[in-house]
Design an enzyme around this catalytic site. Structure first.
Site, short mmCIF file in Angstrom:
data_model
loop_
_atom_site.label_atom_id
_atom_site.label_comp_id
_atom_site.label_asym_id
_atom_site.label_seq_id
_atom_site.Cartn_x
_atom_site.Cartn_y
_atom_site.Cartn_z
N CYS A 111 11.96 33.77 -29.70
CA CYS A 111 13.40 33.90 -29.50
C CYS A 111 13.96 32.52 -29.17
O CYS A 111 13.35 31.78 -28.38
CB CYS A 111 13.69 34.88 -28.36
SG CYS A 111 15.45 35.14 -28.03
N HIS A 154 16.00 43.10 -33.33
CA HIS A 154 15.91 41.99 -32.37
C HIS A 154 17.32 41.58 -31.91
O HIS A 154 17.54 41.35 -30.71
CB HIS A 154 15.18 40.80 -33.01
CG HIS A 154 15.04 39.58 -32.14
ND1 HIS A 154 13.84 39.14 -31.64
CD2 HIS A 154 15.98 38.71 -31.69
CE1 HIS A 154 14.04 38.05 -30.89
NE2 HIS A 154 15.33 37.76 -30.91
N GLU A 155 18.26 41.50 -32.87
CA GLU A 155 19.63 41.06 -32.52
C GLU A 155 20.39 42.12 -31.74
O GLU A 155 21.07 41.80 -30.76
CB GLU A 155 20.42 40.68 -33.79
CG GLU A 155 19.80 39.57 -34.62
CD GLU A 155 19.31 38.40 -33.80
OE1 GLU A 155 18.26 37.82 -34.17
OE2 GLU A 155 19.92 38.07 -32.77
O1 LIG Z 1 18.00 36.35 -31.53
C1 LIG Z 1 17.68 35.56 -32.44
N1 LIG Z 1 16.74 34.62 -32.26
O2 LIG Z 1 16.23 34.49 -31.03
C2 LIG Z 1 16.18 33.85 -33.34
C3 LIG Z 1 14.86 34.44 -33.80
C4 LIG Z 1 15.06 35.79 -34.43
C5 LIG Z 1 13.80 36.38 -35.08
C6 LIG Z 1 12.57 36.45 -34.16
C7 LIG Z 1 11.77 37.65 -34.67
C8 LIG Z 1 12.70 38.51 -35.45
C9 LIG Z 1 14.05 37.83 -35.48
C10 LIG Z 1 14.25 33.44 -34.77
O3 LIG Z 1 14.78 33.27 -35.85
N2 LIG Z 1 13.15 32.73 -34.39
N3 LIG Z 1 12.54 32.95 -33.20
C11 LIG Z 1 12.06 31.75 -32.49
C12 LIG Z 1 11.53 30.65 -33.32
C13 LIG Z 1 11.34 31.07 -34.72
C14 LIG Z 1 12.58 31.71 -35.29
C15 LIG Z 1 12.27 32.26 -36.67
O4 LIG Z 1 11.74 33.33 -36.78
N4 LIG Z 1 12.65 31.43 -37.64
C16 LIG Z 1 12.46 31.62 -38.98
C17 LIG Z 1 11.68 32.63 -39.52
C18 LIG Z 1 11.57 32.72 -40.91
C19 LIG Z 1 12.24 31.81 -41.70
C20 LIG Z 1 13.00 30.82 -41.09
N5 LIG Z 1 13.10 30.72 -39.74
NI NI Z 2 16.45 36.26 -29.92
#
Ligand SMILES: O=CN(O)C[C@@H](CC1CCCC1)C(=O)N1NCCC[C@H]1C(=O)Nc1ccccn1
Ligand code: NI
EC number: 3.5.1.88
Length: 184
Positions: A111, A154-155
């Site tokens: 996250c 998650h959101e």
């Molecule tokens: O609430 C929203 N958040 O906290 C951002 C989160 C949301 C995802 C986490 C799991 C499901 C939704 C997020 O995106 N991440 N989590 C932290 C670092 C990585 C990043 C990620 O998964 N990046 C990514 C993945 C694929 C392609 C490109 N980028």
């Molecule tokens: Ni998050």
């Protein structure tokens, strides 16, 4: 432009409150917020812009993560080839139904608001039906499955004061109910 310094981290109360629903027509402030949140996701997925501004790549961002305790979240979900398969801003989203079957990401979750790595499967509904409004006040009901469903869950959790690790089994972080789909 939203930068990492604007992203609220775990420990800040706003991440643990139930966000307030928005009323329509949205004020210019909230229309701008929706644009800024989506712009963050677009920028963060562009290697050049992400590098220049040191952005952590994200596929979703909820308003409480930028200190705004309102029911709004932006999603920009790519497939493993980097093609965008889901792009939407949810206003006042509600999960109207969810499958009994669960799904989780094989690598667990992170996250942008949680700086530490917390290992473990994060079980979520494999399919869900979401009712929400667009920024223009249009009512929508959609059914999602797999990765877009995981990101939506998650959101929407963020809008209800939940963080991903709340869903990890404390005693056995990698335990799974038998009919759980593991998505890689
Ligand atoms: O609430 C929203 N958040 O906290 C951002 C989160 C949301 C995802 C986490 C799991 C499901 C939704 C997020 O995106 N991440 N989590 C932290 C670092 C990585 C990043 C990620 O998964 N990046 C990514 C993945 C694929 C392609 C490109 N980028
Ligand atoms: Ni998050």
């Amino acid at each position: 432009m939203i930068l990492m310094k604007d992203i609220v981290r775990d420990g800040d109360l706003v991440l643990r409150q139930v966000a307030k629903p928005l009323t329509f027509p949205l004020s210019d402030h909230y229309k701008q917020l929706a644009e800024d949140m989506m712009e963050y996701l677009v920028n963060s997925q562009d290697p050049k812009i992400a590098e220049k501004h040191q952005l952590r790549a994200g596929v979703g961002l909820a308003a409480p993560q930028v200190g705004e305790g309102v029911q709004m979240a932006a999603l920009l979900v790519p497939d493993d080839k980097g093609e965008i398969i889901f792009k939407e801003v949810y206003v006042n989203p509600e999960i109207v139904s969810e499958s009994v079957r669960q799904a989780c990401l094989s690598e667990g979750e992170g996250c942008l608001s949680v700086d530490k790595v917390i290992n473990g499967y994060v079980p979520r509904p494999d399919k869900l039906t979401i009712h929400y409004y667009t920024v223009d006040g249009e009512e929508k009901t959609i059914r999602l499955k797999d990765y877009p469903a995981i990101v939506s869950s998650h959101e929407i959790d963020h809008l209800n004061g939940h963080l991903f690790y709340d869903r990890i089994n404390k005693k056995e972080p990698f335990a799974l109910k038998e009919n759980t789909v593991v998505i890689s």
